[in-house]
Scaffold this motif. Structure first.
Motif, PDB file in Angstrom:
ATOM      1  N   GLY A 150      45.107  36.115  30.468  1.00 35.97           N
ATOM      2  CA  GLY A 150      44.926  36.249  31.913  1.00 35.97           C
ATOM      3  C   GLY A 150      45.000  37.668  32.430  1.00 35.97           C
ATOM      4  O   GLY A 150      44.977  37.889  33.643  1.00 35.97           O
ATOM      5  N   HIS A 151      45.093  38.660  31.535  1.00 37.66           N
ATOM      6  CA  HIS A 151      45.169  40.058  31.965  1.00 37.66           C
ATOM      7  C   HIS A 151      43.776  40.580  32.296  1.00 37.66           C
ATOM      8  O   HIS A 151      42.862  40.506  31.469  1.00 37.66           O
ATOM      9  CB  HIS A 151      45.795  40.928  30.867  1.00 37.66           C
ATOM     10  N   TRP A 152      43.623  41.119  33.475  1.00 38.66           N
ATOM     11  CA  TRP A 152      42.342  41.698  33.865  1.00 38.66           C
ATOM     12  C   TRP A 152      42.092  42.970  33.058  1.00 38.66           C
ATOM     13  O   TRP A 152      42.984  43.813  32.924  1.00 38.66           O
ATOM     14  CB  TRP A 152      42.336  42.039  35.340  1.00 38.66           C
ATOM     15  N   HIS A 153      40.889  43.116  32.528  1.00 44.43           N
ATOM     16  CA  HIS A 153      40.572  44.344  31.789  1.00 44.43           C
ATOM     17  C   HIS A 153      39.334  45.041  32.336  1.00 44.43           C
ATOM     18  O   HIS A 153      39.021  46.157  31.934  1.00 44.43           O
ATOM     19  CB  HIS A 153      40.382  44.048  30.292  1.00 44.43           C
ATOM     20  N   ARG A 154      38.633  44.393  33.277  1.00 45.98           N
ATOM     21  CA  ARG A 154      37.421  45.007  33.838  1.00 45.98           C
ATOM     22  C   ARG A 154      37.056  44.297  35.133  1.00 45.98           C
ATOM     23  O   ARG A 154      37.346  43.114  35.303  1.00 45.98           O
ATOM     24  CB  ARG A 154      36.270  44.894  32.832  1.00 45.98           C
ATOM     25  N   LEU A 155      36.433  45.040  36.039  1.00 46.66           N
ATOM     26  CA  LEU A 155      35.916  44.456  37.271  1.00 46.66           C
ATOM     27  C   LEU A 155      34.389  44.529  37.264  1.00 46.66           C
ATOM     28  O   LEU A 155      33.814  45.481  36.729  1.00 46.66           O
ATOM     29  CB  LEU A 155      36.448  45.203  38.493  1.00 46.66           C
ATOM     30  N   ALA A 156      33.756  43.557  37.847  1.00 42.94           N
ATOM     31  CA  ALA A 156      32.306  43.613  38.014  1.00 42.94           C
ATOM     32  C   ALA A 156      31.959  44.780  38.925  1.00 42.94           C
ATOM     33  O   ALA A 156      32.764  45.201  39.768  1.00 42.94           O
ATOM     34  CB  ALA A 156      31.800  42.301  38.618  1.00 42.94           C
ATOM     35  N   ASP A 157      30.766  45.322  38.747  1.00 38.64           N
ATOM     36  CA  ASP A 157      30.328  46.431  39.594  1.00 38.64           C
ATOM     37  C   ASP A 157      30.319  46.021  41.053  1.00 38.64           C
ATOM     38  O   ASP A 157      30.053  44.859  41.388  1.00 38.64           O
ATOM     39  CB  ASP A 157      28.918  46.880  39.195  1.00 38.64           C
ATOM     40  N   LEU A 226      37.034  37.500  44.082  1.00 31.04           N
ATOM     41  CA  LEU A 226      37.490  36.148  44.389  1.00 31.04           C
ATOM     42  C   LEU A 226      37.340  35.169  43.230  1.00 31.04           C
ATOM     43  O   LEU A 226      37.557  33.973  43.403  1.00 31.04           O
ATOM     44  CB  LEU A 226      36.726  35.606  45.610  1.00 31.04           C
ATOM     45  N   ALA A 227      36.964  35.669  42.050  1.00 32.69           N
ATOM     46  CA  ALA A 227      36.820  34.794  40.883  1.00 32.69           C
ATOM     47  C   ALA A 227      37.129  35.592  39.624  1.00 32.69           C
ATOM     48  O   ALA A 227      37.102  36.826  39.633  1.00 32.69           O
ATOM     49  CB  ALA A 227      35.406  34.212  40.810  1.00 32.69           C
ATOM     50  N   CYS A 228      37.426  34.861  38.550  1.00 33.23           N
ATOM     51  CA  CYS A 228      37.749  35.522  37.288  1.00 33.23           C
ATOM     52  C   CYS A 228      37.076  34.798  36.127  1.00 33.23           C
ATOM     53  O   CYS A 228      37.177  33.578  36.005  1.00 33.23           O
ATOM     54  CB  CYS A 228      39.265  35.560  37.079  1.00 33.23           C
ATOM     55  N   TRP A 229      36.382  35.576  35.293  1.00 28.37           N
ATOM     56  CA  TRP A 229      35.725  35.061  34.082  1.00 28.37           C
ATOM     57  C   TRP A 229      36.576  35.447  32.884  1.00 28.37           C
ATOM     58  O   TRP A 229      36.959  36.608  32.737  1.00 28.37           O
ATOM     59  CB  TRP A 229      34.324  35.657  33.965  1.00 28.37           C
ATOM     60  N   ARG A 230      36.884  34.462  32.045  1.00 27.74           N
ATOM     61  CA  ARG A 230      37.800  34.697  30.929  1.00 27.74           C
ATOM     62  C   ARG A 230      37.028  34.775  29.606  1.00 27.74           C
ATOM     63  O   ARG A 230      36.223  33.906  29.280  1.00 27.74           O
ATOM     64  CB  ARG A 230      38.820  33.553  30.834  1.00 27.74           C
ATOM     65  N   ASN A 231      37.313  35.823  28.841  1.00 28.14           N
ATOM     66  CA  ASN A 231      36.781  35.934  27.482  1.00 28.14           C
ATOM     67  C   ASN A 231      37.937  35.750  26.506  1.00 28.14           C
ATOM     68  O   ASN A 231      38.992  36.352  26.673  1.00 28.14           O
ATOM     69  CB  ASN A 231      36.123  37.296  27.267  1.00 28.14           C
TER      70      ASN A 231
END
Length: 336
Positions: A150-157, A226-231
C-alpha cells in the motif's frame, strides 16, 4: 452505434438497460478471480462513500475457478448490500469486464479491480464533474500507484491544474498510458455506443478502450488524487511483463485503435507509440536482467522488436541477449 455501422474492430455489443428498470447513478462493478488478498480494502473504500442502494449498485463479478463462499467471507451488513454475480464458466479477463458492463444498471459504470481502491471524495468529485459537463462520455481523476504493502511510489502525471474537459486527449492517451481502471468512470450509454472491451486483447484492452472513447467523446478530468492502482507480484500486469505479452498486446492494440482515427492522424500516432514501446520493452528487458530474470528479459527483447526494428534497436537487443545468455551460463555454473 447502429449494428450496420459496426466493424470487426469495435468491441462486443453492449445491450441497453431495459427501459422499465430503476437506474441508480453509479454501478461499481468489482471483477474477482480467485485472489481476495486486497478485496477488503477495495470494498471498504467504496462502502465508506456509499450513498445508498437507490444511488449506487455495488456488484462483485466472480470469475474464479475456485468456489468462494461469499456468505462467510462478507460481513453481515455487506451480504444484504452487495450483489454477487458468478460466471457459469471461467472466461477471459476481457469477457469478465464486459460482463461487468452488461450487469450494470447505473448511468455511470466504475470497474474497480479487487486489488485497487478509491480515496474519499472519488464519487462525489466525479459526480460534480459530469453534472457540470453533461456532454462527456467518461470522467477520470489523477491517481497514485502503490505496491503490495500500500505504499505509494509514483503519482500519475498532472494533465491540467484545474478540473474540466481535456483537449486533444487522444494524442495524450496514445503517447502514454495515463488512465487506470480504478480512476475512471464511463457513462453506460458510451459503452453502448462504442462497444465493450476487445476480447482479442490481454494487457492493452483498457488502453485501447480509453482511446476508442476519447476518439468519440470529450473526457472530464479531476486533478485531485482520488484513486490508487496497485502493482504486486501476483498482478496480471507483472505476469504479462515476464512473458512479454504486455508489449506484444500493445502492438496488437495499435492495429485496432488506429482504425478509429483519420488515416493521417492514425499513421502519425501509430509511429509514435510503436517507437516508444520498442524502447520501453528494451528498458524492461534491462530491468528484468538486473533482477536475474533471464527468461523474462529475453521475452521482452523479442516483444520490443515486434513494435519497431532499426539498426540501433537491433544493436541494443543483441547486447541484452549476449548479457542474458552469459548470465544464464553463470547461473548454471553456480548451481553445479
Amino acid at each position: 452505434m447502429k449494428a450496420a455501422e459496426r466493424t470487426q474492430w469495435d468491441g462486443p455489443v453492449i445491450s441497453p438497460v431495459p427501459s422499465n428498470m430503476v437506474r441508480p447513478q453509479w454501478s461499481v462493478m468489482i471483477p474477482v478471480c480467485n485472489r481476495l488478498t486486497y478485496l477488503r480494502q477495495a470494498l471498504e473504500s467504496v462502502l465508506d462513500q456509499d450513498p445508498g442502494a437507490e444511488k449506487m449498485q455495488i456488484c462483485i463479478v466472480d470469475n474464479s475457478t475456485e468456489v468462494i463462499n461469499w456468505q462467510s467471507w462478507l460481513r453481515p451488513g455487506e451480504v444484504a448490500r452487495l450483489e454477487i454475480y458468478r460466471q457459469p464458466l471461467h472466461v477471459k479477463m476481457s469477457e469478465n469486464w464486459n460482463t461487468c458492463i452488461e450487469h450494470s444498471r447505473g448511468q455511470w459504470v466504475h470497474i474497480l479491480h479487487w486489488d485497487d481502491y478509491v480515496l474519499p471524495g472519488f464519487y462525489e468529485s466525479l459526480r460534480h464533474g459530469v453534472e457540470a459537463y453533461p456532454q462527456v462520455g467518461a470522467a477520470y481523476c489523477r491517481h497514485a500507484y502503490c505496491d503490495e504493502n500500500g505504499h505509494w511510489h509514483r503519482l500519475a502525471d498532472l494533465e491540467m491544474s484545474g478540473s474540466g474537459i481535456l483537449q486533444y486527449f487522444v494524442e495524450t492517451l496514445v503517447a502514454k498510458e495515463c488512465i487506470q481502471c480504478a480512476a475512471i468512470v464511463v457513462k453506460r450509454s458510451t459503452y453502448e455506443r462504442v462497444g465493450g472491451f476487445n476480447v482479442e486483447l490481454k494487457h492493452a484492452l483498457d488502453w485501447e478502450m480509453w482511446i476508442r472513447i476519447a476518439s468519440k467523446f470529450p473526457i472530464f478530468y479531476e486533478p485531485k488524487i482520488l484513486a490508487c492502482w496497485r502493482n504486486h507480484p501476483g498482478a496480471t500486469t507483472s505476469r504479462q511483463i515476464r512473458s512479454g505479452d504486455n508489449i506484444r498486446d500493445i502492438a496488437r492494440a495499435v492495429g485496432i485503435w488506429s482504425r478509429h482515427l483519420p488515416a493521417g492522424e492514425s499513421l502519425h500516432l501509430s509511429a509514435i507509440v510503436l517507437n516508444r514501446f520498442a524502447h520501453v520493452g528494451l528498458g524492461l528487458a534491462r530491468q528484468l536482467l538486473r533482477q536475474n530474470d533471464v527468461e523474462g528479459s529475453l521475452n521482452q527483447v523479442d516483444a520490443a522488436l515486434l513494435c519497431k526494428t532499426t539498426f540501433r534497436l537491433q544493436l541494443s537487443a543483441t547486447k541484452i541477449r549476449i548479457k542474458a545468455r552469459a548470465k544464464k551460463i553463470l547461473n548454471r555454473l553456480r548451481r553445479s
